[in-house]
Design an enzyme around this catalytic site. Structure first.
Site, PDB file in Angstrom:
ATOM      1  N   ASN A 121      -3.318   5.953   4.412  1.00 19.67           N
ATOM      2  CA  ASN A 121      -2.426   4.922   3.894  1.00 19.67           C
ATOM      3  C   ASN A 121      -2.794   3.531   4.403  1.00 19.67           C
ATOM      4  OD1 ASN A 121      -1.059   7.028   2.688  1.00 19.67           O
ATOM      5  ND2 ASN A 121       0.456   7.201   4.330  1.00 19.67           N
ATOM      6  N   PRO A 155       4.688   3.831  -4.306  1.00 15.54           N
ATOM      7  CA  PRO A 155       4.103   4.881  -5.151  1.00 15.54           C
ATOM      8  C   PRO A 155       2.788   5.382  -4.584  1.00 15.54           C
ATOM      9  CG  PRO A 155       3.714   2.726  -6.124  1.00 15.54           C
ATOM     10  CD  PRO A 155       4.615   2.497  -4.941  1.00 15.54           C
ATOM     11  N   ASP A 156       2.483   6.658  -4.864  1.00 17.98           N
ATOM     12  CA  ASP A 156       1.157   7.146  -4.486  1.00 17.98           C
ATOM     13  C   ASP A 156       0.145   6.611  -5.505  1.00 17.98           C
ATOM     14  OD1 ASP A 156       1.326   8.688  -6.751  1.00 17.98           O
ATOM     15  OD2 ASP A 156       1.646  10.574  -5.704  1.00 17.98           O
ATOM     16  N   PHE A 157      -1.092   7.021  -5.384  1.00 21.30           N
ATOM     17  CA  PHE A 157      -2.124   6.457  -6.234  1.00 21.30           C
ATOM     18  C   PHE A 157      -2.409   7.282  -7.476  1.00 21.30           C
ATOM     19  CE2 PHE A 157      -2.796   4.235  -2.323  1.00 21.30           C
ATOM     20  CZ  PHE A 157      -3.296   2.998  -2.684  1.00 21.30           C
ATOM     21  N   ARG A 158      -2.339   8.605  -7.367  1.00 23.92           N
ATOM     22  CA  ARG A 158      -2.926   9.425  -8.427  1.00 23.92           C
ATOM     23  C   ARG A 158      -1.956  10.277  -9.234  1.00 23.92           C
ATOM     24  NH1 ARG A 158      -6.548   8.553  -4.527  1.00 23.92           N
ATOM     25  NH2 ARG A 158      -8.673   8.064  -5.164  1.00 23.92           N
ATOM     26  N   HIS A 175      -8.910   4.429   5.608  1.00 23.37           N
ATOM     27  CA  HIS A 175      -9.206   3.547   4.483  1.00 23.37           C
ATOM     28  C   HIS A 175      -8.792   2.109   4.771  1.00 23.37           C
ATOM     29  CE1 HIS A 175      -8.879   7.404   1.814  1.00 23.37           C
ATOM     30  NE2 HIS A 175     -10.011   7.338   2.496  1.00 23.37           N
ATOM     31  N   ASP A 194      -0.375   1.024   4.160  1.00 24.35           N
ATOM     32  CA  ASP A 194       0.908   0.321   4.176  1.00 24.35           C
ATOM     33  C   ASP A 194       1.414  -0.092   5.555  1.00 24.35           C
ATOM     34  OD1 ASP A 194       1.933   2.769   5.265  1.00 24.35           O
ATOM     35  OD2 ASP A 194       2.251   3.528   3.229  1.00 24.35           O
TER      36      ASP A 194
END
Length: 413
Positions: free
Chosen positions: A127, A53-56, A146, A129
Protein backbone atom coordinates in the site's frame (compact mmCIF):
# COMPACT_ATOMS: atom_id res chain seq x y z
CA UNK A 1 11.33 -18.15 -5.72
CA UNK A 2 7.82 -18.34 -7.18
CA UNK A 3 4.46 -19.26 -5.73
CA UNK A 4 3.80 -22.77 -4.45
CA UNK A 5 1.47 -25.45 -5.74
CA UNK A 6 -2.04 -24.02 -5.23
CA UNK A 7 -3.87 -27.24 -4.32
CA UNK A 8 -5.30 -27.02 -0.77
CA UNK A 9 -3.77 -29.30 1.83
CA UNK A 10 -5.63 -32.54 2.49
CA UNK A 11 -7.72 -32.15 5.64
CA UNK A 12 -6.53 -35.57 6.81
CA UNK A 13 -2.94 -34.29 7.05
CA UNK A 14 -2.28 -33.12 10.62
CA UNK A 15 -0.40 -29.86 11.33
CA UNK A 16 3.27 -30.08 12.28
CA UNK A 17 3.39 -27.07 14.61
CA UNK A 18 -0.15 -26.09 15.53
CA UNK A 19 -2.65 -28.22 17.38
CA UNK A 20 -5.13 -27.71 14.54
CA UNK A 21 -5.74 -25.30 11.69
CA UNK A 22 -7.88 -22.80 13.61
CA UNK A 23 -7.70 -19.21 14.87
CA UNK A 24 -7.83 -20.50 18.45
CA UNK A 25 -4.80 -22.69 17.83
CA UNK A 26 -2.88 -19.75 16.34
CA UNK A 27 -3.80 -17.64 19.37
CA UNK A 28 -2.52 -20.33 21.74
CA UNK A 29 0.70 -20.56 19.73
CA UNK A 30 1.22 -16.80 20.25
CA UNK A 31 0.18 -16.78 23.93
CA UNK A 32 2.55 -19.65 24.69
CA UNK A 33 5.46 -17.53 23.46
CA UNK A 34 6.24 -19.46 20.28
CA UNK A 35 5.66 -16.44 18.01
CA UNK A 36 8.21 -13.77 18.85
CA UNK A 37 9.15 -12.80 15.29
CA UNK A 38 5.97 -12.24 13.31
CA UNK A 39 6.07 -11.03 9.70
CA UNK A 40 2.94 -9.39 8.33
CA UNK A 41 2.26 -8.99 4.60
CA UNK A 42 -0.62 -6.79 3.50
CA UNK A 43 -2.32 -5.35 0.42
CA UNK A 44 -5.12 -2.91 -0.39
CA UNK A 45 -7.73 -5.11 1.32
CA UNK A 46 -6.81 -3.78 4.77
CA UNK A 47 -7.55 -0.20 3.65
CA UNK A 48 -10.84 -0.61 1.78
CA UNK A 49 -12.90 -0.24 4.97
CA UNK A 50 -11.23 3.17 5.42
CA UNK A 51 -12.80 4.22 2.12
CA UNK A 52 -9.75 3.75 -0.10
CA UNK A 53 -10.57 1.61 -3.17
CA UNK A 54 -8.32 -1.26 -4.14
CA UNK A 55 -6.77 -1.30 -7.58
CA UNK A 56 -8.05 -4.34 -9.41
CA UNK A 57 -11.65 -5.12 -8.37
CA UNK A 58 -13.70 -5.26 -11.62
CA UNK A 59 -16.39 -2.71 -10.72
CA UNK A 60 -15.15 -0.81 -7.67
CA UNK A 61 -11.38 -0.88 -8.13
CA UNK A 62 -9.29 2.18 -8.77
CA UNK A 63 -8.28 1.18 -12.28
CA UNK A 64 -11.89 0.65 -13.36
CA UNK A 65 -12.85 4.17 -12.24
CA UNK A 66 -10.14 6.19 -13.98
CA UNK A 67 -12.03 6.83 -17.22
CA UNK A 68 -12.64 10.45 -16.19
CA UNK A 69 -8.89 11.10 -16.45
CA UNK A 70 -8.86 10.28 -20.18
CA UNK A 71 -5.98 7.84 -19.90
CA UNK A 72 -4.86 5.65 -22.80
CA UNK A 73 -5.12 2.72 -20.34
CA UNK A 74 -5.85 2.76 -16.57
CA UNK A 75 -2.36 1.79 -15.42
CA UNK A 76 -0.91 4.79 -17.29
CA UNK A 77 -1.58 6.92 -14.23
CA UNK A 78 1.35 5.06 -12.62
CA UNK A 79 3.53 4.80 -15.72
CA UNK A 80 6.74 6.84 -15.47
CA UNK A 81 6.91 7.51 -19.22
CA UNK A 82 3.33 8.78 -19.29
CA UNK A 83 3.99 10.85 -16.14
CA UNK A 84 6.93 12.63 -17.79
CA UNK A 85 4.66 13.80 -20.61
CA UNK A 86 1.48 14.38 -18.61
CA UNK A 87 1.71 14.43 -14.80
CA UNK A 88 -1.75 15.97 -14.31
CA UNK A 89 -3.76 12.69 -14.13
CA UNK A 90 -1.51 11.41 -11.35
CA UNK A 91 -1.86 14.60 -9.32
CA UNK A 92 -5.62 14.54 -9.84
CA UNK A 93 -5.59 11.06 -8.31
CA UNK A 94 -3.11 12.10 -5.60
CA UNK A 95 -5.54 14.82 -4.53
CA UNK A 96 -8.05 12.10 -3.65
CA UNK A 97 -5.63 9.61 -2.04
CA UNK A 98 -3.19 11.86 -0.19
CA UNK A 99 -2.60 10.98 3.49
CA UNK A 100 -4.70 12.81 6.04
CA UNK A 101 -8.08 12.16 4.44
CA UNK A 102 -8.56 8.62 5.76
CA UNK A 103 -8.48 6.96 9.15
CA UNK A 104 -6.48 3.75 9.74
CA UNK A 105 -8.58 0.60 10.04
CA UNK A 106 -8.74 -1.89 12.90
CA UNK A 107 -6.38 -4.08 10.84
CA UNK A 108 -3.74 -1.34 10.88
CA UNK A 109 -4.15 -0.99 14.63
CA UNK A 110 -3.69 -4.75 15.06
CA UNK A 111 -0.27 -4.50 13.38
CA UNK A 112 0.54 -1.61 15.72
CA UNK A 113 -0.48 -3.80 18.66
CA UNK A 114 1.89 -6.55 17.52
CA UNK A 115 4.66 -3.93 17.45
CA UNK A 116 3.76 -2.59 20.89
CA UNK A 117 4.02 -6.12 22.26
CA UNK A 118 7.50 -6.52 20.63
CA UNK A 119 6.19 -9.35 18.43
CA UNK A 120 6.43 -7.66 15.02
CA UNK A 121 9.55 -8.53 13.06
CA UNK A 122 8.53 -6.66 9.90
CA UNK A 123 5.52 -5.35 8.02
CA UNK A 124 5.69 -5.78 4.25
CA UNK A 125 3.05 -3.64 2.57
CA UNK A 126 2.00 -3.06 -1.03
CA UNK A 127 0.00 0.00 0.00
CA UNK A 128 1.01 3.58 -0.71
CA UNK A 129 -1.53 5.23 1.65
CA UNK A 130 0.70 5.51 4.78
CA UNK A 131 -2.18 4.35 7.03
CA UNK A 132 0.17 1.96 8.86
CA UNK A 133 2.35 4.94 9.78
CA UNK A 134 -0.70 6.91 10.92
CA UNK A 135 -1.75 3.95 13.06
CA UNK A 136 1.60 4.22 14.85
CA UNK A 137 3.60 1.36 13.34
CA UNK A 138 7.26 2.43 13.66
CA UNK A 139 8.91 3.43 10.40
CA UNK A 140 11.80 1.01 10.91
CA UNK A 141 9.32 -1.87 11.06
CA UNK A 142 7.78 -1.05 7.68
CA UNK A 143 8.91 -2.18 4.23
CA UNK A 144 6.89 -0.30 1.60
CA UNK A 145 7.40 -2.61 -1.37
CA UNK A 146 5.80 -0.18 -3.81
CA UNK A 147 6.83 3.04 -2.08
CA UNK A 148 4.37 5.53 -0.58
CA UNK A 149 3.41 9.17 -0.17
CA UNK A 150 5.74 9.47 2.82
CA UNK A 151 8.58 11.07 0.84
CA UNK A 152 8.95 12.84 -2.49
CA UNK A 153 11.80 13.88 -4.77
CA UNK A 154 12.72 15.14 -8.24
CA UNK A 155 12.58 12.39 -10.86
CA UNK A 156 15.65 13.85 -12.60
CA UNK A 157 18.24 14.87 -10.00
CA UNK A 158 16.61 12.93 -7.10
CA UNK A 159 16.73 15.98 -4.80
CA UNK A 160 14.22 15.60 -1.91
CA UNK A 161 11.23 17.94 -1.99
CA UNK A 162 9.74 19.56 1.17
CA UNK A 163 6.64 17.84 2.54
CA UNK A 164 4.76 21.08 3.24
CA UNK A 165 5.20 22.24 -0.36
CA UNK A 166 4.04 18.86 -1.64
CA UNK A 167 0.88 19.07 0.48
CA UNK A 168 0.15 22.52 -0.90
CA UNK A 169 0.66 21.35 -4.49
CA UNK A 170 -1.54 18.29 -4.07
CA UNK A 171 -4.32 20.27 -2.37
CA UNK A 172 -4.34 22.73 -5.29
CA UNK A 173 -3.79 20.03 -7.94
CA UNK A 174 -0.62 21.88 -8.97
CA UNK A 175 2.39 20.19 -10.58
CA UNK A 176 5.46 20.60 -8.32
CA UNK A 177 8.89 21.07 -9.84
CA UNK A 178 12.39 20.67 -8.46
CA UNK A 179 13.58 23.65 -6.44
CA UNK A 180 17.07 23.35 -7.89
CA UNK A 181 17.10 26.18 -10.50
CA UNK A 182 19.31 24.42 -13.03
CA UNK A 183 17.09 21.31 -12.87
CA UNK A 184 13.40 22.26 -12.55
CA UNK A 185 12.45 18.61 -13.11
CA UNK A 186 9.11 17.08 -12.23
CA UNK A 187 8.60 16.02 -8.62
CA UNK A 188 6.61 12.97 -7.54
CA UNK A 189 6.11 10.98 -4.32
CA UNK A 190 8.37 7.97 -3.78
CA UNK A 191 5.73 5.67 -5.23
CA UNK A 192 7.12 2.96 -7.50
CA UNK A 193 5.77 3.55 -11.00
CA UNK A 194 5.76 1.02 -13.80
CA UNK A 195 9.21 1.23 -15.31
CA UNK A 196 10.95 1.95 -11.99
CA UNK A 197 12.95 -0.26 -9.65
CA UNK A 198 11.53 -1.41 -6.31
CA UNK A 199 13.01 0.32 -3.25
CA UNK A 200 16.36 -0.90 -1.96
CA UNK A 201 14.69 -1.46 1.42
CA UNK A 202 12.54 -4.17 -0.12
CA UNK A 203 15.45 -6.05 -1.67
CA UNK A 204 17.43 -5.74 1.56
CA UNK A 205 14.64 -7.33 3.64
CA UNK A 206 13.13 -9.68 1.08
CA UNK A 207 14.55 -12.85 2.66
CA UNK A 208 13.58 -11.83 6.21
CA UNK A 209 10.45 -14.04 6.27
CA UNK A 210 12.78 -17.06 6.35
CA UNK A 211 13.67 -16.09 9.95
CA UNK A 212 10.08 -15.61 11.12
CA UNK A 213 8.17 -17.93 13.45
CA UNK A 214 4.72 -16.78 12.28
CA UNK A 215 3.44 -15.23 9.06
CA UNK A 216 0.18 -13.25 8.75
CA UNK A 217 -1.05 -12.30 5.25
CA UNK A 218 -3.98 -9.89 4.92
CA UNK A 219 -5.95 -8.21 2.15
CA UNK A 220 -3.88 -9.07 -0.91
CA UNK A 221 -4.42 -10.97 -4.14
CA UNK A 222 -0.75 -12.05 -4.20
CA UNK A 223 -0.64 -11.57 -7.96
CA UNK A 224 2.12 -8.95 -8.25
CA UNK A 225 5.70 -10.15 -8.17
CA UNK A 226 8.09 -10.08 -6.45
CA UNK A 227 5.85 -9.30 -3.44
CA UNK A 228 3.70 -12.38 -4.17
CA UNK A 229 6.62 -14.70 -3.46
CA UNK A 230 7.24 -13.45 0.10
CA UNK A 231 5.07 -16.04 1.94
CA UNK A 232 7.00 -18.86 0.26
CA UNK A 233 10.18 -17.76 2.05
CA UNK A 234 8.75 -18.92 5.38
CA UNK A 235 9.95 -22.30 6.61
CA UNK A 236 7.58 -25.22 6.09
CA UNK A 237 6.96 -25.69 9.82
CA UNK A 238 6.12 -21.99 10.37
CA UNK A 239 2.36 -21.33 10.62
CA UNK A 240 0.96 -18.98 7.99
CA UNK A 241 -2.36 -17.24 8.58
CA UNK A 242 -4.36 -15.82 5.67
CA UNK A 243 -7.02 -13.21 6.54
CA UNK A 244 -8.61 -12.45 3.20
CA UNK A 245 -11.84 -12.57 1.21
CA UNK A 246 -10.60 -15.63 -0.67
CA UNK A 247 -7.74 -18.08 -0.75
CA UNK A 248 -4.83 -16.72 -2.76
CA UNK A 249 -1.37 -17.76 -3.89
CA UNK A 250 0.03 -20.78 -2.18
CA UNK A 251 -1.70 -20.14 1.14
CA UNK A 252 -3.62 -23.15 2.37
CA UNK A 253 -1.28 -25.69 0.79
CA UNK A 254 0.84 -26.38 3.87
CA UNK A 255 -0.05 -28.38 6.96
CA UNK A 256 0.17 -25.31 9.23
CA UNK A 257 -1.65 -22.84 6.99
CA UNK A 258 -4.76 -21.34 8.59
CA UNK A 259 -7.40 -19.67 6.41
CA UNK A 260 -9.66 -16.98 7.90
CA UNK A 261 -11.84 -16.07 4.93
CA UNK A 262 -13.88 -12.87 5.05
CA UNK A 263 -13.15 -9.17 5.33
CA UNK A 264 -9.92 -8.24 7.09
CA UNK A 265 -11.37 -6.26 10.00
CA UNK A 266 -13.68 -9.11 10.98
CA UNK A 267 -10.86 -11.64 10.79
CA UNK A 268 -8.54 -9.43 12.85
CA UNK A 269 -11.17 -8.97 15.56
CA UNK A 270 -11.69 -12.74 15.63
CA UNK A 271 -7.97 -13.34 16.18
CA UNK A 272 -7.78 -10.55 18.78
CA UNK A 273 -10.71 -12.09 20.67
CA UNK A 274 -9.00 -15.49 20.71
CA UNK A 275 -5.88 -13.79 22.08
CA UNK A 276 -7.79 -11.84 24.71
CA UNK A 277 -6.66 -8.56 23.15
CA UNK A 278 -10.09 -7.16 22.25
CA UNK A 279 -10.11 -4.19 24.64
CA UNK A 280 -6.49 -3.31 23.91
CA UNK A 281 -7.13 -3.39 20.19
CA UNK A 282 -10.28 -1.26 20.32
CA UNK A 283 -8.56 1.27 22.62
CA UNK A 284 -5.62 1.50 20.24
CA UNK A 285 -7.92 1.98 17.27
CA UNK A 286 -9.82 4.69 19.15
CA UNK A 287 -6.57 6.67 19.36
CA UNK A 288 -6.75 7.12 15.59
CA UNK A 289 -10.29 8.48 15.77
CA UNK A 290 -10.41 12.17 14.73
CA UNK A 291 -14.07 12.54 15.73
CA UNK A 292 -15.74 12.90 19.15
CA UNK A 293 -16.55 9.65 20.86
CA UNK A 294 -20.26 10.43 21.15
CA UNK A 295 -20.42 10.85 17.37
CA UNK A 296 -18.81 7.45 16.89
CA UNK A 297 -21.30 5.89 19.32
CA UNK A 298 -24.13 7.28 17.20
CA UNK A 299 -22.49 5.78 14.12
CA UNK A 300 -22.45 2.38 15.81
CA UNK A 301 -26.26 2.32 15.97
CA UNK A 302 -27.99 -0.18 13.65
CA UNK A 303 -27.97 0.88 10.02
CA UNK A 304 -31.22 2.44 8.85
CA UNK A 305 -33.21 1.06 5.94
CA UNK A 306 -33.57 2.97 2.66
CA UNK A 307 -37.12 4.03 3.63
CA UNK A 308 -35.92 5.31 7.01
CA UNK A 309 -33.09 7.25 5.37
CA UNK A 310 -35.60 8.73 2.87
CA UNK A 311 -37.90 9.76 5.73
CA UNK A 312 -34.97 11.46 7.44
CA UNK A 313 -34.12 13.37 4.27
CA UNK A 314 -37.74 14.48 3.83
CA UNK A 315 -37.91 15.60 7.47
CA UNK A 316 -34.69 17.57 7.08
CA UNK A 317 -35.91 19.21 3.87
CA UNK A 318 -39.27 20.08 5.46
CA UNK A 319 -37.48 21.67 8.40
CA UNK A 320 -35.31 23.73 6.05
CA UNK A 321 -38.41 24.91 4.14
CA UNK A 322 -40.17 25.83 7.39
CA UNK A 323 -37.16 27.82 8.50
CA UNK A 324 -37.03 29.58 5.13
CA UNK A 325 -40.75 30.47 5.28
CA UNK A 326 -40.36 31.72 8.84
CA UNK A 327 -37.53 34.00 7.78
CA UNK A 328 -39.59 35.21 4.80
CA UNK A 329 -42.65 35.96 6.98
CA UNK A 330 -40.53 37.86 9.48
CA UNK A 331 -38.99 39.83 6.63
CA UNK A 332 -42.44 40.64 5.20
CA UNK A 333 -43.73 41.85 8.57
CA UNK A 334 -40.65 44.03 9.00
CA UNK A 335 -41.17 45.64 5.58
CA UNK A 336 -44.80 46.37 6.40
CA UNK A 337 -43.88 48.02 9.67
CA UNK A 338 -41.22 50.14 7.98
CA UNK A 339 -43.67 51.20 5.25
CA UNK A 340 -46.36 52.10 7.77
CA UNK A 341 -43.92 54.19 9.80
CA UNK A 342 -42.81 56.00 6.64
CA UNK A 343 -46.41 56.80 5.66
CA UNK A 344 -47.22 58.04 9.16
CA UNK A 345 -44.20 60.34 9.15
CA UNK A 346 -45.28 61.63 5.72
CA UNK A 347 -48.75 62.55 7.01
CA UNK A 348 -47.33 64.34 10.02
CA UNK A 349 -44.94 66.31 7.79
CA UNK A 350 -47.81 67.33 5.47
CA UNK A 351 -49.96 68.46 8.38
CA UNK A 352 -47.12 70.52 9.82
CA UNK A 353 -46.46 72.24 6.47
CA UNK A 354 -50.16 73.18 5.77
CA UNK A 355 -51.43 76.61 7.17
CA UNK A 356 -54.00 76.22 9.86
CA UNK A 357 -57.55 77.04 8.67
CA UNK A 358 -59.68 78.63 11.36
CA UNK A 359 -62.98 76.99 11.92
CA UNK A 360 -65.89 79.34 11.54
CA UNK A 361 -68.36 79.30 14.31
CA UNK A 362 -71.03 79.18 11.60
CA UNK A 363 -69.26 76.29 9.84
CA UNK A 364 -69.93 73.00 11.56
CA UNK A 365 -66.86 71.05 12.58
CA UNK A 366 -66.14 67.94 10.66
CA UNK A 367 -67.19 64.93 12.50
CA UNK A 368 -64.21 63.13 13.89
CA UNK A 369 -64.18 59.42 13.36
CA UNK A 370 -62.12 57.10 15.48
CA UNK A 371 -61.94 54.61 12.63
CA UNK A 372 -58.61 55.95 11.41
CA UNK A 373 -56.98 55.53 14.80
CA UNK A 374 -58.15 52.00 15.01
CA UNK A 375 -57.03 50.99 11.56
CA UNK A 376 -54.15 48.54 11.35
CA UNK A 377 -50.93 49.52 9.53
CA UNK A 378 -51.99 47.29 6.68
CA UNK A 379 -55.13 49.36 6.16
CA UNK A 380 -53.03 52.48 5.64
CA UNK A 381 -50.81 50.78 3.04
CA UNK A 382 -51.40 51.71 -0.61
CA UNK A 383 -53.32 49.08 -2.59
CA UNK A 384 -50.27 47.96 -4.55
CA UNK A 385 -48.46 47.01 -1.33
CA UNK A 386 -51.04 44.69 0.20
CA UNK A 387 -49.85 41.54 -1.58
CA UNK A 388 -46.87 39.52 -0.31
CA UNK A 389 -45.77 38.85 -3.85
CA UNK A 390 -45.62 42.57 -4.60
CA UNK A 391 -43.50 43.60 -1.64
CA UNK A 392 -40.24 45.34 -2.58
CA UNK A 393 -37.57 42.78 -3.45
CA UNK A 394 -34.37 42.61 -1.41
CA UNK A 395 -31.59 44.54 -3.08
CA UNK A 396 -28.49 42.91 -1.61
CA UNK A 397 -28.30 40.45 -4.48
CA UNK A 398 -28.22 37.41 -2.18
CA UNK A 399 -31.86 36.37 -2.02
CA UNK A 400 -35.34 37.01 -3.34
CA UNK A 401 -38.78 36.32 -1.98
CA UNK A 402 -39.61 34.36 -5.13
CA UNK A 403 -36.35 32.37 -5.39
CA UNK A 404 -37.06 28.61 -5.34
CA UNK A 405 -35.27 26.44 -2.75
CA UNK A 406 -32.52 24.38 -4.29
CA UNK A 407 -30.38 21.52 -3.03
CA UNK A 408 -26.65 21.40 -3.66
CA UNK A 409 -25.28 17.93 -4.42
CA UNK A 410 -21.69 16.72 -4.20
CA UNK A 411 -20.62 14.31 -6.96
CA UNK A 412 -19.23 10.98 -5.93
CA UNK A 413 -15.81 9.83 -7.15
Amino acid sequence: MGQEQSSPVDESIPPQTLKDRSVESVAKYIRDGHAKKIVVMVGAGISTSAGIPDFRSPDTGLYSNLARLNLPYPEAVFDISFFRNNPLPFYTLAHELYPGKYRPTISHSFIRLLSDKSLLLKLFTQNIDCLDREAGVPEDKIVEAHGSFALQRCIECKTPYPEDLMKQAVSKRDIPHCLTPQCNGLVKPDIVFFGEQLPENFHRNRSLPSTADLCIVMGTSLTVQPFASLPSFCSNEVPRVLINLERVGGLGTRADDVLVLGDCDTGVRKLAAALGWEKELEALWEETNPEPKDKIESQEMPQKSKDEKLDDQITKLTKEIDESLKIRDEHTASLREQLAEKQEKGRNADEAASPATPVSEEQPKAETSDVTDKESPEARMPPHSTSNDELPAETDGNSSANTPLTGIGKPLL
